[in-house]
Design a protein around this motif. Structure first.
Motif, PDB file in Angstrom:
ATOM      1  N   SER A 150     -10.369  -3.533  -9.331  1.00 29.97           N
ATOM      2  CA  SER A 150      -9.405  -2.660  -8.664  1.00 29.97           C
ATOM      3  C   SER A 150      -8.448  -2.027  -9.655  1.00 29.97           C
ATOM      4  O   SER A 150      -8.027  -0.873  -9.475  1.00 29.97           O
ATOM      5  CB  SER A 150      -8.630  -3.443  -7.601  1.00 29.97           C
ATOM      6  N   THR A 151      -8.081  -2.763 -10.712  1.00 31.44           N
ATOM      7  CA  THR A 151      -7.166  -2.197 -11.716  1.00 31.44           C
ATOM      8  C   THR A 151      -7.809  -1.032 -12.458  1.00 31.44           C
ATOM      9  O   THR A 151      -7.151  -0.024 -12.752  1.00 31.44           O
ATOM     10  CB  THR A 151      -6.745  -3.274 -12.720  1.00 31.44           C
ATOM     11  N   LEU A 152      -9.085  -1.164 -12.756  1.00 30.72           N
ATOM     12  CA  LEU A 152      -9.805  -0.064 -13.408  1.00 30.72           C
ATOM     13  C   LEU A 152      -9.854   1.154 -12.496  1.00 30.72           C
ATOM     14  O   LEU A 152      -9.605   2.288 -12.937  1.00 30.72           O
ATOM     15  CB  LEU A 152     -11.216  -0.516 -13.782  1.00 30.72           C
ATOM     16  N   LEU A 153     -10.171   0.936 -11.227  1.00 24.93           N
ATOM     17  CA  LEU A 153     -10.253   2.045 -10.281  1.00 24.93           C
ATOM     18  C   LEU A 153      -8.884   2.677 -10.047  1.00 24.93           C
ATOM     19  O   LEU A 153      -8.771   3.903  -9.934  1.00 24.93           O
ATOM     20  CB  LEU A 153     -10.838   1.560  -8.959  1.00 24.93           C
ATOM     21  N   TYR A 154      -7.836   1.861  -9.986  1.00 24.09           N
ATOM     22  CA  TYR A 154      -6.491   2.403  -9.812  1.00 24.09           C
ATOM     23  C   TYR A 154      -6.141   3.363 -10.948  1.00 24.09           C
ATOM     24  O   TYR A 154      -5.659   4.481 -10.716  1.00 24.09           O
ATOM     25  CB  TYR A 154      -5.474   1.272  -9.757  1.00 24.09           C
ATOM     26  N   PHE A 191      -5.829  12.142 -10.214  1.00 24.87           N
ATOM     27  CA  PHE A 191      -4.938  12.848  -9.290  1.00 24.87           C
ATOM     28  C   PHE A 191      -3.758  13.492 -10.016  1.00 24.87           C
ATOM     29  O   PHE A 191      -3.372  14.623  -9.704  1.00 24.87           O
ATOM     30  CB  PHE A 191      -4.416  11.894  -8.208  1.00 24.87           C
ATOM     31  N   THR A 192      -3.183  12.795 -10.983  1.00 29.58           N
ATOM     32  CA  THR A 192      -2.005  13.333 -11.663  1.00 29.58           C
ATOM     33  C   THR A 192      -2.357  14.414 -12.675  1.00 29.58           C
ATOM     34  O   THR A 192      -1.508  15.251 -13.005  1.00 29.58           O
ATOM     35  CB  THR A 192      -1.237  12.200 -12.381  1.00 29.58           C
ATOM     36  N   THR A 214       0.799  -1.227   0.000  1.00 31.97           N
ATOM     37  CA  THR A 214       0.000   0.000   0.000  1.00 31.97           C
ATOM     38  C   THR A 214       0.831   1.276   0.000  1.00 31.97           C
ATOM     39  O   THR A 214       0.391   2.303  -0.542  1.00 31.97           O
ATOM     40  CB  THR A 214      -0.937   0.029   1.225  1.00 31.97           C
ATOM     41  N   ILE A 215       2.021   1.235   0.602  1.00 31.32           N
ATOM     42  CA  ILE A 215       2.833   2.460   0.732  1.00 31.32           C
ATOM     43  C   ILE A 215       4.240   2.289   0.190  1.00 31.32           C
ATOM     44  O   ILE A 215       4.668   3.004  -0.721  1.00 31.32           O
ATOM     45  CB  ILE A 215       2.892   2.913   2.208  1.00 31.32           C
ATOM     46  N   LEU A 216       4.990   1.339   0.728  1.00 32.98           N
ATOM     47  CA  LEU A 216       6.422   1.299   0.486  1.00 32.98           C
ATOM     48  C   LEU A 216       6.798   0.974  -0.955  1.00 32.98           C
ATOM     49  O   LEU A 216       7.891   1.346  -1.409  1.00 32.98           O
ATOM     50  CB  LEU A 216       7.073   0.294   1.436  1.00 32.98           C
ATOM     51  N   SER A 217       5.939   0.306  -1.688  1.00 27.61           N
ATOM     52  CA  SER A 217       6.257  -0.046  -3.076  1.00 27.61           C
ATOM     53  C   SER A 217       5.945   1.076  -4.062  1.00 27.61           C
ATOM     54  O   SER A 217       6.244   0.948  -5.257  1.00 27.61           O
ATOM     55  CB  SER A 217       5.486  -1.305  -3.492  1.00 27.61           C
ATOM     56  N   HIS A 218       5.364   2.170  -3.572  1.00 30.15           N
ATOM     57  CA  HIS A 218       4.925   3.237  -4.473  1.00 30.15           C
ATOM     58  C   HIS A 218       5.881   4.428  -4.434  1.00 30.15           C
ATOM     59  O   HIS A 218       6.524   4.705  -3.422  1.00 30.15           O
ATOM     60  CB  HIS A 218       3.509   3.681  -4.106  1.00 30.15           C
ATOM     61  N   SER A 219       5.940   5.138  -5.549  1.00 29.82           N
ATOM     62  CA  SER A 219       6.888   6.244  -5.688  1.00 29.82           C
ATOM     63  C   SER A 219       6.309   7.596  -5.317  1.00 29.82           C
ATOM     64  O   SER A 219       7.033   8.582  -5.254  1.00 29.82           O
ATOM     65  CB  SER A 219       7.396   6.302  -7.131  1.00 29.82           C
ATOM     66  N   SER A 220       4.999   7.653  -5.071  1.00 28.49           N
ATOM     67  CA  SER A 220       4.379   8.948  -4.765  1.00 28.49           C
ATOM     68  C   SER A 220       3.100   8.751  -3.972  1.00 28.49           C
ATOM     69  O   SER A 220       2.517   7.648  -3.940  1.00 28.49           O
ATOM     70  CB  SER A 220       4.055   9.716  -6.060  1.00 28.49           C
ATOM     71  N   LEU A 221       2.660   9.818  -3.337  1.00 26.91           N
ATOM     72  CA  LEU A 221       1.402   9.789  -2.596  1.00 26.91           C
ATOM     73  C   LEU A 221       0.240   9.478  -3.514  1.00 26.91           C
ATOM     74  O   LEU A 221      -0.673   8.718  -3.150  1.00 26.91           O
ATOM     75  CB  LEU A 221       1.185  11.147  -1.902  1.00 26.91           C
ATOM     76  N   GLU A 222       0.234  10.043  -4.725  1.00 22.10           N
ATOM     77  CA  GLU A 222      -0.859   9.810  -5.662  1.00 22.10           C
ATOM     78  C   GLU A 222      -0.986   8.325  -6.011  1.00 22.10           C
ATOM     79  O   GLU A 222      -2.095   7.779  -6.060  1.00 22.10           O
ATOM     80  CB  GLU A 222      -0.660  10.616  -6.946  1.00 22.10           C
ATOM     81  N   ARG A 223       0.147   7.672  -6.244  1.00 21.19           N
ATOM     82  CA  ARG A 223       0.105   6.245  -6.595  1.00 21.19           C
ATOM     83  C   ARG A 223      -0.346   5.396  -5.411  1.00 21.19           C
ATOM     84  O   ARG A 223      -1.126   4.447  -5.571  1.00 21.19           O
ATOM     85  CB  ARG A 223       1.483   5.792  -7.090  1.00 21.19           C
ATOM     86  N   SER A 224       0.117   5.749  -4.229  1.00 19.05           N
ATOM     87  CA  SER A 224      -0.262   4.981  -3.043  1.00 19.05           C
ATOM     88  C   SER A 224      -1.762   5.080  -2.770  1.00 19.05           C
ATOM     89  O   SER A 224      -2.439   4.058  -2.577  1.00 19.05           O
ATOM     90  CB  SER A 224       0.520   5.487  -1.832  1.00 19.05           C
ATOM     91  N   ILE A 225      -2.280   6.297  -2.776  1.00 17.90           N
ATOM     92  CA  ILE A 225      -3.697   6.454  -2.441  1.00 17.90           C
ATOM     93  C   ILE A 225      -4.580   5.896  -3.548  1.00 17.90           C
ATOM     94  O   ILE A 225      -5.661   5.363  -3.286  1.00 17.90           O
ATOM     95  CB  ILE A 225      -4.021   7.927  -2.139  1.00 17.90           C
ATOM     96  N   SER A 226      -4.134   5.967  -4.800  1.00 17.30           N
ATOM     97  CA  SER A 226      -4.902   5.392  -5.901  1.00 17.30           C
ATOM     98  C   SER A 226      -4.984   3.879  -5.763  1.00 17.30           C
ATOM     99  O   SER A 226      -6.050   3.275  -5.962  1.00 17.30           O
ATOM    100  CB  SER A 226      -4.259   5.760  -7.245  1.00 17.30           C
ATOM    101  N   PHE A 227      -3.859   3.261  -5.403  1.00 20.65           N
ATOM    102  CA  PHE A 227      -3.835   1.810  -5.191  1.00 20.65           C
ATOM    103  C   PHE A 227      -4.735   1.423  -4.023  1.00 20.65           C
ATOM    104  O   PHE A 227      -5.530   0.478  -4.112  1.00 20.65           O
ATOM    105  CB  PHE A 227      -2.402   1.349  -4.939  1.00 20.65           C
ATOM    106  N   HIS A 228      -4.612   2.151  -2.925  1.00 19.07           N
ATOM    107  CA  HIS A 228      -5.357   1.806  -1.711  1.00 19.07           C
ATOM    108  C   HIS A 228      -6.864   1.989  -1.922  1.00 19.07           C
ATOM    109  O   HIS A 228      -7.664   1.119  -1.563  1.00 19.07           O
ATOM    110  CB  HIS A 228      -4.870   2.685  -0.561  1.00 19.07           C
ATOM    111  N   HIS A 246     -14.334  11.025  -3.012  1.00 16.66           N
ATOM    112  CA  HIS A 246     -15.329  11.997  -3.479  1.00 16.66           C
ATOM    113  C   HIS A 246     -14.700  13.011  -4.428  1.00 16.66           C
ATOM    114  O   HIS A 246     -15.325  13.425  -5.410  1.00 16.66           O
ATOM    115  CB  HIS A 246     -15.972  12.735  -2.313  1.00 16.66           C
ATOM    116  N   ARG A 247     -13.491  13.440  -4.145  1.00 15.98           N
ATOM    117  CA  ARG A 247     -12.852  14.426  -5.012  1.00 15.98           C
ATOM    118  C   ARG A 247     -12.758  13.895  -6.444  1.00 15.98           C
ATOM    119  O   ARG A 247     -12.932  14.636  -7.413  1.00 15.98           O
ATOM    120  CB  ARG A 247     -11.464  14.781  -4.474  1.00 15.98           C
ATOM    121  N   VAL A 248     -12.494  12.608  -6.573  1.00 15.89           N
ATOM    122  CA  VAL A 248     -12.425  12.007  -7.905  1.00 15.89           C
ATOM    123  C   VAL A 248     -13.817  11.926  -8.526  1.00 15.89           C
ATOM    124  O   VAL A 248     -14.005  12.250  -9.704  1.00 15.89           O
ATOM    125  CB  VAL A 248     -11.776  10.616  -7.835  1.00 15.89           C
ATOM    126  N   SER A 249     -14.796  11.513  -7.745  1.00 14.84           N
ATOM    127  CA  SER A 249     -16.164  11.424  -8.295  1.00 14.84           C
ATOM    128  C   SER A 249     -16.671  12.809  -8.684  1.00 14.84           C
ATOM    129  O   SER A 249     -17.383  12.955  -9.687  1.00 14.84           O
ATOM    130  CB  SER A 249     -17.109  10.768  -7.284  1.00 14.84           C
TER     131      SER A 249
END
Length: 313
Positions: free
Chosen positions: A97-101, A108-109, A71-85, A151-154
């Motif tokens: 989950s892949t579609l939502l990611y 976000f980017t 969820t955190i350590l494998s990601h390079s940025s906050l955007e990638r981490s929160i998108s994955f989570h 919600h920000r994304v929706s």
């Protein structure tokens, strides 16, 4: 046609105006670049701290090491981490989950303001909630924070006229987090949904910056109005647990609404409304003003009590 002399007299004035306009635009561009660089630096610094917190927790609790890595350590940025989570939190058998990611990450980017709002929301939870002991815990576990980011994304999808997808995401947010925010609702940054369970925010509601809202709060309509029919919450407000605010009413900047109150009319800036139906502390003519600069940040729910009654239990 005016004499040549007049033309020569007017030209410097026009040139000066053009130069001034160019200077203003250059100054604005420079200010925007500085602001963007500062925001990038803040986000990078916060992300570094989140990763350090995750490493500490992984060492202290090996059972969580794999979870924290994915969820955190494998990601390079906050955007990638929160998108994955969020993708893993909100996925279903038909909403992968892949579609939502991809959806979250692209959103976000493509809009730096969303990343900046996420950073402000993380800081709001860390500073205002005494139960929040690290940024990483908020990122992973605080459903009020997660519901706001989803919600920000929706909302972004809604403004892009991708309403079916926005509503599908809204439905999943409600199912998973027990937080019902219509995709059209406009929400500022530095928002804390403390506990968050049972929060309902209607379609035409507007929430300013640095607002704190506790659980079971409703920003709803009266049930009979159409169009612009939901509350407008000013900057720095504090809305107590179980409060119900109905209709196109304005809660002024820095105002406070007590727990369990039912508000059907405007609350003035820095005023305090309590009770059912809500009444202004100090009365309508001389409403009590709050001493603190921003109750949404101070989280002071009780400063009005000494003025509310001579007999306090």
């Amino acid at each position: 046609m005016p004499p040549a002399g007049e033309l020569r007299d007017q030209s410097p004035s026009k040139n000066n105006n053009n130069n001034q306009s160019s200077d203003t635009q250059s100054a604005e561009a420079a200010a925007a670049a500085i602001s963007a660089a500062a925001a990038d630096a803040e986000a990078a610094g916060l992300w570094t701290q989140i990763k350090a917190e995750a490493r500490r927790d992984a060492e202290a609790e090996p059972a969580l090491a794999s979870y924290l890595y994915s969820t955190i350590l494998s990601h390079s940025s906050l955007e990638r981490s929160i998108s994955f989570h969020l993708g893993n939190k909100l996925c279903s058998s038909t909403l992968l989950s892949t579609l939502l990611y991809d959806l979250f990450l692209n959103t976000f980017t493509s809009d730096p303001s969303l990343r900046n709002a996420t950073v402000a929301d993380l800081r709001a939870a860390r500073v205002r909630d005494p139960a929040c002991i690290s940024f990483s815990h908020c990122l992973l576990n605080y459903k009020g924070f997660l519901a706001i980011q989803a919600h920000r994304v929706s909302h972004k999808l809604w403004t892009q006229t991708r309403k079916p997808l926005a509503l599908a995401l809204h439905s999943r947010i409600s199912d998973v987090f027990a937080v019902d925010i219509h995709p059209a609702a406009k929400i500022g940054k530095g928002i804390l949904l403390d506990h968050a369970t049972g929060v309902v925010i209607g379609e035409t509601a507007v929430i300013g910056n640095n607002v704190s809202i506790l659980h079971h709060v409703t920003l709803g309509g009266t049930g009979k109005a159409c169009g612009d029919r939901h509350p407008k919450i000013g900057d720095g407000c504090l809305i107590g647990a179980g409060a119900t605010i109905l209709g196109n009413v304005k809660i002024g900047a820095g105002a406070k609404v007590g727990a369990g109150s039912v508000v059907l009319i405007d609350v003035p800036p820095r005023g305090t409304a309590v009770g059912n139906p809500a009444r202004l502390v100090g009365g309508k003519e001389k409403p009590t003003s709050l001493d603190e600069e921003c109750p949404g940040e101070s989280m002071d729910h009780t400063s009005f009590i000494s003025e509310w009654s001579d007999y306090i239990i």
